[in-house]
Motif scaffolding. Structure first.
Motif, PDB file in Angstrom:
ATOM      1  N   PHE A 125       0.843  -1.208   0.000  1.00  0.00           N
ATOM      2  CA  PHE A 125       0.000   0.000   0.000  1.00  0.00           C
ATOM      3  C   PHE A 125       0.876   1.256   0.000  1.00  0.00           C
ATOM      4  N   ILE A 126       1.922   1.265   0.810  1.00  0.00           N
ATOM      5  CA  ILE A 126       2.815   2.430   0.853  1.00  0.00           C
ATOM      6  C   ILE A 126       3.506   2.610  -0.482  1.00  0.00           C
ATOM      7  N   ALA A 127       3.933   1.490  -1.092  1.00  0.00           N
ATOM      8  CA  ALA A 127       4.611   1.585  -2.381  1.00  0.00           C
ATOM      9  C   ALA A 127       3.686   2.149  -3.444  1.00  0.00           C
ATOM     10  N   GLU A 128       2.419   1.706  -3.474  1.00  0.00           N
ATOM     11  CA  GLU A 128       1.468   2.214  -4.465  1.00  0.00           C
ATOM     12  C   GLU A 128       1.222   3.703  -4.269  1.00  0.00           C
ATOM     13  N   THR A 129       1.177   4.133  -2.982  1.00  0.00           N
ATOM     14  CA  THR A 129       0.940   5.546  -2.704  1.00  0.00           C
ATOM     15  C   THR A 129       2.095   6.403  -3.196  1.00  0.00           C
ATOM     16  N   ILE A 130       3.322   5.968  -2.940  1.00  0.00           N
ATOM     17  CA  ILE A 130       4.490   6.761  -3.318  1.00  0.00           C
ATOM     18  C   ILE A 130       4.759   6.668  -4.810  1.00  0.00           C
ATOM     19  N   ARG A 131       4.427   5.522  -5.413  1.00  0.00           N
ATOM     20  CA  ARG A 131       4.687   5.368  -6.851  1.00  0.00           C
ATOM     21  C   ARG A 131       3.956   6.452  -7.663  1.00  0.00           C
ATOM     22  N   VAL A 132       2.792   6.845  -7.219  1.00  0.00           N
ATOM     23  CA  VAL A 132       2.054   7.911  -7.890  1.00  0.00           C
ATOM     24  C   VAL A 132       2.882   9.194  -7.928  1.00  0.00           C
ATOM     25  N   LYS A 133       3.498   9.545  -6.779  1.00  0.00           N
ATOM     26  CA  LYS A 133       4.278  10.781  -6.706  1.00  0.00           C
ATOM     27  C   LYS A 133       5.548  10.675  -7.538  1.00  0.00           C
ATOM     28  N   THR A 134       6.190   9.506  -7.511  1.00  0.00           N
ATOM     29  CA  THR A 134       7.425   9.382  -8.296  1.00  0.00           C
ATOM     30  C   THR A 134       7.145   9.450  -9.787  1.00  0.00           C
ATOM     31  N   GLU A 135       6.037   8.865 -10.236  1.00  0.00           N
ATOM     32  CA  GLU A 135       5.712   8.916 -11.660  1.00  0.00           C
ATOM     33  C   GLU A 135       5.366  10.330 -12.097  1.00  0.00           C
ATOM     34  N   GLU A 136       4.749  11.125 -11.188  1.00  0.00           N
ATOM     35  CA  GLU A 136       4.457  12.513 -11.523  1.00  0.00           C
ATOM     36  C   GLU A 136       5.737  13.294 -11.790  1.00  0.00           C
ATOM     37  N   LYS A 137       6.838  12.944 -11.076  1.00  0.00           N
ATOM     38  CA  LYS A 137       8.103  13.649 -11.258  1.00  0.00           C
ATOM     39  C   LYS A 137       9.033  12.921 -12.218  1.00  0.00           C
ATOM     40  N   GLY A 138       8.595  11.782 -12.763  1.00  0.00           N
ATOM     41  CA  GLY A 138       9.432  11.039 -13.702  1.00  0.00           C
ATOM     42  C   GLY A 138      10.584  10.329 -13.025  1.00  0.00           C
ATOM     43  N   LEU A 139      10.392   9.904 -11.757  1.00  0.00           N
ATOM     44  CA  LEU A 139      11.445   9.204 -11.028  1.00  0.00           C
ATOM     45  C   LEU A 139      11.175   7.709 -11.033  1.00  0.00           C
ATOM     46  N   ALA A 140      12.245   6.946 -10.960  1.00  0.00           N
ATOM     47  CA  ALA A 140      12.111   5.494 -10.819  1.00  0.00           C
ATOM     48  C   ALA A 140      11.883   5.174  -9.347  1.00  0.00           C
ATOM     49  N   PHE A 141      11.023   4.204  -9.107  1.00  0.00           N
ATOM     50  CA  PHE A 141      10.737   3.812  -7.731  1.00  0.00           C
ATOM     51  C   PHE A 141      10.865   2.301  -7.603  1.00  0.00           C
ATOM     52  N   ALA A 142      11.509   1.869  -6.542  1.00  0.00           N
ATOM     53  CA  ALA A 142      11.677   0.435  -6.276  1.00  0.00           C
ATOM     54  C   ALA A 142      11.327   0.159  -4.829  1.00  0.00           C
ATOM     55  N   CYS A 143      10.599  -0.917  -4.641  1.00  0.00           N
ATOM     56  CA  CYS A 143      10.255  -1.366  -3.284  1.00  0.00           C
ATOM     57  C   CYS A 143      10.828  -2.775  -3.124  1.00  0.00           C
ATOM     58  N   GLU A 144      11.885  -2.894  -2.334  1.00  0.00           N
ATOM     59  CA  GLU A 144      12.571  -4.166  -2.146  1.00  0.00           C
ATOM     60  C   GLU A 144      12.196  -4.735  -0.783  1.00  0.00           C
ATOM     61  N   ILE A 145      11.478  -5.814  -0.795  1.00  0.00           N
ATOM     62  CA  ILE A 145      11.014  -6.454   0.441  1.00  0.00           C
ATOM     63  C   ILE A 145      11.716  -7.795   0.581  1.00  0.00           C
ATOM     64  N   ALA A 146      12.384  -8.013   1.678  1.00  0.00           N
ATOM     65  CA  ALA A 146      13.117  -9.262   1.888  1.00  0.00           C
ATOM     66  C   ALA A 146      12.149 -10.432   1.931  1.00  0.00           C
ATOM     67  N   PRO A 147      12.522 -11.557   1.351  1.00  0.00           N
ATOM     68  CA  PRO A 147      11.607 -12.713   1.325  1.00  0.00           C
ATOM     69  C   PRO A 147      11.408 -13.367   2.688  1.00  0.00           C
ATOM     70  N   ASP A 148      12.307 -13.075   3.642  1.00  0.00           N
ATOM     71  CA  ASP A 148      12.192 -13.725   4.958  1.00  0.00           C
ATOM     72  C   ASP A 148      11.445 -12.873   5.974  1.00  0.00           C
ATOM     73  N   LEU A 149      10.693 -11.870   5.500  1.00  0.00           N
ATOM     74  CA  LEU A 149       9.885 -11.091   6.443  1.00  0.00           C
ATOM     75  C   LEU A 149       8.833 -11.984   7.084  1.00  0.00           C
ATOM     76  N   PRO A 150       8.523 -11.778   8.378  1.00  0.00           N
ATOM     77  CA  PRO A 150       7.467 -12.579   9.008  1.00  0.00           C
ATOM     78  C   PRO A 150       6.115 -12.307   8.363  1.00  0.00           C
ATOM     79  N   ALA A 151       5.228 -13.293   8.462  1.00  0.00           N
ATOM     80  CA  ALA A 151       3.910 -13.150   7.842  1.00  0.00           C
ATOM     81  C   ALA A 151       3.035 -12.151   8.581  1.00  0.00           C
ATOM     82  N   GLY A 152       3.259 -11.967   9.868  1.00  0.00           N
ATOM     83  CA  GLY A 152       2.461 -11.025  10.652  1.00  0.00           C
ATOM     84  C   GLY A 152       3.299 -10.400  11.745  1.00  0.00           C
TER      85      GLY A 152
END
Length: 849
Positions: A469-496
């Motif tokens: 959700f945070i990535a989708e929110t920020i991606r809107v702002k980065t696309e407005e400015k023509g910036l690349a956006f990456a959200c890197e989430i580690a695969p070993d994050l806990p489920a909850g």
């Protein structure tokens, strides 16, 4: 007659004469020694008895004193040579017995020797009682009119003398059978032993309690007497040492009391009625800042040390002193040598007559300073409360019109007849209102942080959905400015995990928005990793302008915006300051690594409890058009007409029957008459507020289970708790969020919503492997390969690529233009989920066919 006979007779005569002489002299000496010794022993025992009786009397009274006397007499009779000892206590003036071993307490003891005791007060006396001659020592027990005495049978006292006389007689009988030399030697030996005994007794009498009879080699009667004298001397020494130890302890206690008086705890000074200070301790001189030389000179006067405004209080104290010999403590001040004033608490009394007094002075300087500090702290707290109240009031005043602005923006955007230009305008209104609301919340959050009233509200969330959700929110702002956006989430994050979702979202959005604002070219990256089970690391990196080393700390200060003017975007300058405080509240610390022109990296680590993940509830992208079931009535209570209109419009267009009330009293009356299915109750209203109205409704049997949603524009943070405590089922802040309102209404009324596709999704196209041409008004879908490409772009949220691909579709075939126009409209609103749902509908139907 032969010389031997004459010598023997002479020897016998000499022996007899010597024996008689020795017996006479020994008897006289022994009587004197025994009397002195027994008197000394009895006096010591009397002293001990008096102290034991006095202690018992002071502790528990007369009965306890009598019991103590009986116990002491019992111990006394078990001692050697004191088997006949008696202890008695008589009270003057009517000679009543307090204690006597043979007589009952309270009996009148009218005898001559008792009268003599009262007349003398203390001493020794010999008397006859019950045909027994007795020797007694006595003394008075002040301050009571009591005489306490210890007596002993004179025969027992002189029993040692009889033993001695018998020994002398036996010796004389033996000497009659021996020659004169033996008699002479024996006599000399005996006299030597007696001299040793007498010398020991005399030394004891002179106070040498360590005196002992040395070299007792013969353990005859006289030897036993010597041993007895040595034993008595040892007991006397032991008791005397114990008494000296007690006296030493008493002296030490008195010394401690004197030390306390001389210490710096309490000032003490002696004064006369002329106002002169005659003596004082060092503590008083320290309080008034004077020296002992000034005191000794006689020039130090307490009247000169008193400021004029306290002289009336001094006069009242002197007047009280003359009537009651003391005056009650009162507060005043003394003038110090340096011109300052020493606040004190003074109390006093007359000392040794009515010409001199003693005063006790307690320095109140520290207490007065503490009181001043407390008053300053209370003033600061009052100022802080006033600031918080002002901010809360201003928040309420600002949120009230914002409720109308944002509410009607949400309502009007649901109108299907609006043109795109009007929808875009409403979007601008809504975003501007939300931006203003964010500024208000930032200021209030900072006020709560400064006041220490900000608390965390922990909930269980799945971190992957939260971060998407945070990535989708920020991606809107980065696309407005023509910036690349990456959200890197580690695969070993806990489920909850268990965190404060709102505050963590606020921190990450602040850091990411800051990164976007200060980056003109390049990229922004959010990286989240797991360092260990339960410890997460959040990192925001950008390739922006960076921060100079001199400003690394300044950017975290409130209302600071560091950088060139073109990079100082609108806002309060509180984002980073609030983020740092929130992270600290969550147990972490924000760190910054930055170089000018190379970008910045903000990162922090948090320890979070790992929990079982909960099923995610994904809200539908469909628009709610109504609900199933019979029509239900909802009562809206709010004193502001605009706020009532917003709620009426939001729920009325869904088919609810809406009723309005302007205050709590009116709401209470309408609720009794109409019995609505649900009440929206504003907390702050005139005449009767929402909390009181809710409490009264809960007292009525017919409305005890009626659902109530409390609504408030206050930002104090306590309205929610107060509303729930008053009986509300849920709480919503103003401005009211339409989706949040629908969620609470559905949960409380158990209704099922009916939906319709948004304007861009009014109907579903047909599904064939070839481009679809549906009935009139239904867009024609492009080929399957193009649809798969669109789904991939929607999943990553690349709105710019979707718009470009929509143009590409119109170039492929003009029939795809309606489909492409809907894609552009959704992409322009950055509705990635709606686009994905729109595309997947066609794909699912095509696969089903």
């Amino acid at each position: 007659m032969k010389l031997t006979t004459r010598f023997n007779l002479l020897s016998i005569a000499i022996v007899l004469a010597t024996t008689a002489l020795v017996l006479g002299v020994g008897t006289l000496i022994l009587n004197d020694v025994l009397y002195r010794f027994e008197e000394h022993v009895l006096r010591l025992e009397l002293t001990n008895a008096r102290e034991a009786v006095r202690q018992a009397l002071n502790r528990s009274g007369v009965l306890a004193a009598a019991e103590a006397a009986a116990d002491f007499e019992g111990h006394l009779r078990h001692k050697e040579g004191l088997a006949s000892a008696e202890l008695f206590i008589v009270e003057a003036p009517d000679d009543r017995i307090v204690y006597h071993p043979a007589l009952r307490a309270g009996t009148q003891f009218d005898t001559d020797f008792v009268d003599q005791m009262f007349r003398k007060g203390a001493g020794v006396i010999e008397y006859t009682s019950r045909d027994v001659s007795r020797f007694a020592v006595f003394t008075t027990l002040a301050p009571l009119d009591w005489v306490i005495a210890i007596s002993i049978d004179k025969q027992e006292m002189l029993a040692s003398r009889a033993v001695f006389l018998r020994a002398i007689g036996a010796i004389a009988f033996v000497l009659l059978c021996l020659n004169a030399v033996v008699v002479s030697l024996f006599g000399r030996r005996l006299m030597w032993r007696m001299r040793g005994t007498l010398d020991c007794v005399n030394r004891i009498e002179r106070g040498d309690l360590s005196a002992r009879i040395p070299a007792i080699t013969v353990h005859d009667e006289f030897g036993r007497l010597q041993e007895g004298i040595n034993a008595m001397s040892a007991r006397i020494e032991e008791r005397t040492l114990a008494q000296q130890s007690a006296e030493q302890a008493l002296r030490e206690r008195e010394a401690r009391i004197r030390q306390l008086v001389e210490s710096n705890i309490v000032g003490v000074f002696f004064w006369d009625l002329d106002g002169r200070i005659t003596e004082s301790n060092d503590a008083f001189l320290s309080i008034v800042g004077r020296t002992r030389d000034e005191l000794c000179s006689g020039t130090l006067r307490w009247t000169d040390l008193t400021p004029p405004e306290y002289r009336a209080a001094d006069a009242r104290a002197i007047e009280e002193l003359m009537h009651a010999n003391r005056f009650s403590p009162f507060e005043k001040a003394f003038l110090r040598r340096d011109g300052g004033r020493a606040p004190v608490l003074v109390g006093g009394a007359f000392f040794e007559g009515r010409q001199q007094g003693v005063a006790f002075v307690l320095d109140l300087t520290e207490r007065k300073q503490a009181e001043a500090e407390r008053a300053a702290r209370r003033a600061a707290e009052a100022a802080s409360r006033a600031k918080s109240d002002f901010l809360a009031h201003m928040s309420h005043e600002l949120r009230t019109p914002l409720n109308g602005i944002l509410g009607y923006a949400q309502i009007l955007k649901r109108d299907k007849a609006l043109e795109q230009r009007q929808i875009d305008g409403l979007t601008v209104i809504q975003r501007s209102g939300e931006h203003l609301l964010t500024l208000i919340n930032d200021i209030l959050d900072m006020a709560k942080i400064e006041a220490g009233r900000l608390e965390l509200n922990l909930t269980d969330i799945p971190p992957d959905r939260f971060l998407r959700f945070i990535a989708e929110t920020i991606r809107v702002k980065t696309e407005e400015k023509g910036l690349a956006f990456a959200c890197e989430i580690a695969p070993d994050l806990p489920a909850g995990v268990r965190v404060d979702e709102k505050r963590l979202r606020q921190v990450l959005l602040n850091l990411l928005s800051n990164a976007v604002n200060f980056t003109d070219h390049g990229s922004v990256r959010l990286r989240v990793g797991s360092l260990s089970p339960g410890r997460l690391r959040f990192e925001v990196h950008d390739t922006g302008i960076g921060v100079d080393e001199a400003h690394l700390e300044a950017i975290f200060r409130p209302f600071e915006q560091v950088g060139e003017a073109r990079h100082r975007f609108g806002g309060t300058g509180l984002g980073l300051a609030i983020s740092r405080q929130l992270v600290r509240l969550m147990g972490g610390e924000i760190h910054l690594e930055s170089r000018p022109g190379e970008g910045s990296t903000f990162w922090f680590e948090l320890d979070v409890p790992i929990v079982e993940p909960q099923a995610a509830v994904i809200p539908p992208e469909w628009a709610v058009s109504g609900y199933e079931g019979p029509r239900q009535t909802i009562l809206v209570a709010d004193d502001v007409a605009e706020n009532r209109a917003v709620a009426v419009e939001m729920l009325g267009q869904l088919g609810f029957s809406m009723v309005e009330a302007g205050n709590g009293r009116e709401a209470l009356e309408k609720a009794k008459g109409l019995r609505p299915a649900l009440i929206l109750m504003d907390v702050v209203m005139p005449e009767m507020d929402g909390l009181e109205a809710t409490r009264r409704l809960r007292q009525l049997p017919e409305s005890r289970e009626m659902p109530i949603i409390a609504v408030s524009a206050s930002a104090s943070g306590t309205d929610a708790a107060k509303s729930l405590a008053a009986g509300a089922n849920a709480f919503l802040p103003k401005p009211i969020d339409f989706s949040g309102l629908l969620t609470e209404v559905a949960a409380l009324l158990k209704v099922e919503w009916t939906y319709e596709l948004p304007k861009a999704q009014a109907s579903a196209p047909s599904q064939t492997a070839e481009p679809l041409a549906g009935p009139a008004g239904i867009p024609v879908a492009p080929p399957l390969q193009e649809m798969e490409t669109l789904r991939q772009l929607a999943q990553v949220g690349n709105m710019r690529a979707i718009v470009q691909h929509a143009t590409h579709l119109t170039e492929l075939d003009e029939r795809y233009r309606p489909f492409a126009d809907q894609l552009r409209q959704l992409a322009k609103g950055y509705r990635s989920k709606a686009i994905l749902s729109f595309v997947e509908q066609y794909l699912e139907r095509r696969q089903a066919s």
